[in-house]
Design a protein around this motif. Structure first.
Motif, PDB file in Angstrom:
ATOM      1  N   THR A  86     -35.523  14.173  -7.826  1.00 32.64           N
ATOM      2  CA  THR A  86     -34.851  15.325  -8.856  1.00 32.64           C
ATOM      3  C   THR A  86     -35.075  14.788 -10.183  1.00 32.64           C
ATOM      4  OG1 THR A  86     -32.806  14.283  -8.559  1.00 32.64           O
ATOM      5  CG2 THR A  86     -33.334  16.161  -7.157  1.00 32.64           C
ATOM      6  N   VAL A 117     -34.953  18.907  -0.557  1.00 31.90           N
ATOM      7  CA  VAL A 117     -34.662  20.238  -0.511  1.00 31.90           C
ATOM      8  C   VAL A 117     -36.105  20.861  -1.244  1.00 31.90           C
ATOM      9  CG1 VAL A 117     -32.370  20.347  -1.022  1.00 31.90           C
ATOM     10  CG2 VAL A 117     -33.832  20.343  -2.967  1.00 31.90           C
ATOM     11  N   ASP A 119     -38.463  22.939  -3.526  1.00 33.75           N
ATOM     12  CA  ASP A 119     -38.985  23.206  -5.169  1.00 33.75           C
ATOM     13  C   ASP A 119     -40.208  23.412  -5.468  1.00 33.75           C
ATOM     14  OD1 ASP A 119     -37.855  22.629  -7.825  1.00 33.75           O
ATOM     15  OD2 ASP A 119     -39.447  21.388  -8.002  1.00 33.75           O
ATOM     16  N   SER A 125     -36.213  15.086  -4.159  1.00 31.27           N
ATOM     17  CA  SER A 125     -35.273  14.463  -3.392  1.00 31.27           C
ATOM     18  C   SER A 125     -34.139  13.815  -4.197  1.00 31.27           C
ATOM     19  CB  SER A 125     -35.658  13.263  -2.512  1.00 31.27           C
ATOM     20  OG  SER A 125     -34.671  12.370  -2.024  1.00 31.27           O
ATOM     21  N   PRO A 126     -32.708  14.069  -4.127  1.00 25.23           N
ATOM     22  CA  PRO A 126     -31.745  13.656  -4.743  1.00 25.23           C
ATOM     23  C   PRO A 126     -31.365  12.126  -4.406  1.00 25.23           C
ATOM     24  CG  PRO A 126     -30.609  14.991  -2.901  1.00 25.23           C
ATOM     25  CD  PRO A 126     -32.261  15.039  -2.811  1.00 25.23           C
ATOM     26  N   ALA A 154     -28.709  19.348  -3.439  1.00 28.57           N
ATOM     27  CA  ALA A 154     -29.420  18.298  -4.177  1.00 28.57           C
ATOM     28  C   ALA A 154     -28.227  17.867  -5.257  1.00 28.57           C
ATOM     29  CB  ALA A 154     -30.501  18.867  -5.036  1.00 28.57           C
TER      30      ALA A 154
END
Length: 333
Positions: A86, A117, A119, A125-126, A154
């Motif tokens: 992210t 998630v 995008d 990825s968080p 996220a």
């Protein structure tokens, strides 16, 4: 001798309110059984994720309901170049990524899926920044990910990771970046995402670090924490207020730095000079506000600006330096 007056009867003590004990869930009473995690057809959101995985050149390994909340999750193998961290999380620690890259070959396998998630035409990825970097160093083609259908997850996962940030600077920068990303939808306020942002003060301090990476956030954190509260305005509007507060804090930091120069000229040499100056000009130092009571930010910082401008180095004693060193007052946390 005159007779002694009878002592007034003592007022009866008010009985203490008993604390409510947190009710502990009965063992085995929450969530799904092992068999239930794969029962039923995947949700429409999970089906959409499957299509996104396949469109990105990935492969869905299994869809299942995670056992605590029953939400559908897709376990997928994704092309490594389709998964990015992210953009609003803390900076990469090259040392940590290098260490992971050295350890993975020794184990001979990679067993720690990242969370992702959708995008655009890829995924973010968080919580996988360092693992993704390590795999890239090793020339890996694929990463296994737990893909969530809900993009907002996220932010929530990143909020939990924020607790693990190395210091206040990392934490505050992560929070201000999240705030800016959330502001783009034009709908939510700070109050709506208080869990994700953790503390209102971190938004302001993060804005300071954006403008000045060498800002001494630890010296001002306790003051700002006693002033800032969540805004109910749309995030784009509240961010302007935070930025205005950040400008005022940066102005204060310049005056405090000038006061530190005065202390050094007077012969003092310590790593705690800035916290000493801040403590002496802090009008909230001995204030005991109520649990939910906040001080006015502008009034507080205006008083500190005035105090910093008039700072008298001759009034600082050796005991002040010793106390700061004993208690701890570094400019970072």
């Amino acid at each position: 001798m005159p007779p002694k007056k009878a002592a007034a009867p003592k007022a009866a003590k008010k009985p203490a309110t008993p604390r409510k004990k947190k009710v502990k869930a009965e063992s085995g009473s929450v969530g799904l059984t092992a068999a239930e995690t794969t029962e039923g057809a995947p949700s429409s959101e999970a089906a959409k994720v499957r299509a996104q995985v396949e469109a990105a050149g990935g492969n869905v390994l299994v869809s299942y309901r995670e056992p605590f909340g029953g939400h559908w999750v897709v376990l997928a193998a994704l092309p490594l170049d389709k998964v990015k961290p992210t953009p609003y999380q803390r900076e990469l620690s090259k040392a940590h990524a290098d260490k992971l890259a050295a350890v993975i070959p020794k184990v001979g396998r990679f067993l720690d899926p990242v969370i992702a998630v959708p995008d655009g035409d890829g995924f973010i990825s968080p919580n996988g920044m360092h693992r993704l970097s390590a795999l890239a160093q090793l020339g890996a083609k694929t990463v296994v990910a737990l893909v969530m259908p809900e993009p907002e997850i996220a932010f929530r996962i990143l909020a939990l990771n924020t607790e693990k940030a190395h210091n206040l600077k990392d934490k505050a920068l992560e929070v201000i970046r999240m705030a800016r990303a959330i502001a783009e939808d034009g709908k939510r306020s700070e109050t709506d995402v208080a869990f994700e942002l953790e503390q209102a003060s971190l938004v302001t301090i993060g804005a300071c670090y954006e403008k000045n990476p060498r800002f001494s956030g630890g010296a001002y954190n306790s003051v700002v924490s006693k002033c800032e509260t969540w805004s109910t305005e749309p995030m784009a509007k509240s961010l302007k207020l935070r930025e205005a507060h950040a400008e005022k804090l940066l102005e204060l930091d310049e005056l405090v730095a000038a006061a530190v120069v005065k202390l050094k000229a007077a012969g003092w040499n310590s790593g705690y000079l800035k916290p000493i100056v801040v403590a002496r000009i802090n009008p909230l130092r001995f204030a005991k506000p109520g649990k939910d009571e906040k001080a006015d930010f502008d009034k507080t910082i205006d008083k500190m600006l005035e105090g910093a401008a008039k700072f008298d180095a001759s009034k600082v004693k050796a005991a002040d330096i010793a106390m700061a060193a004993t208690v701890g007052g570094s400019t970072e946390e």
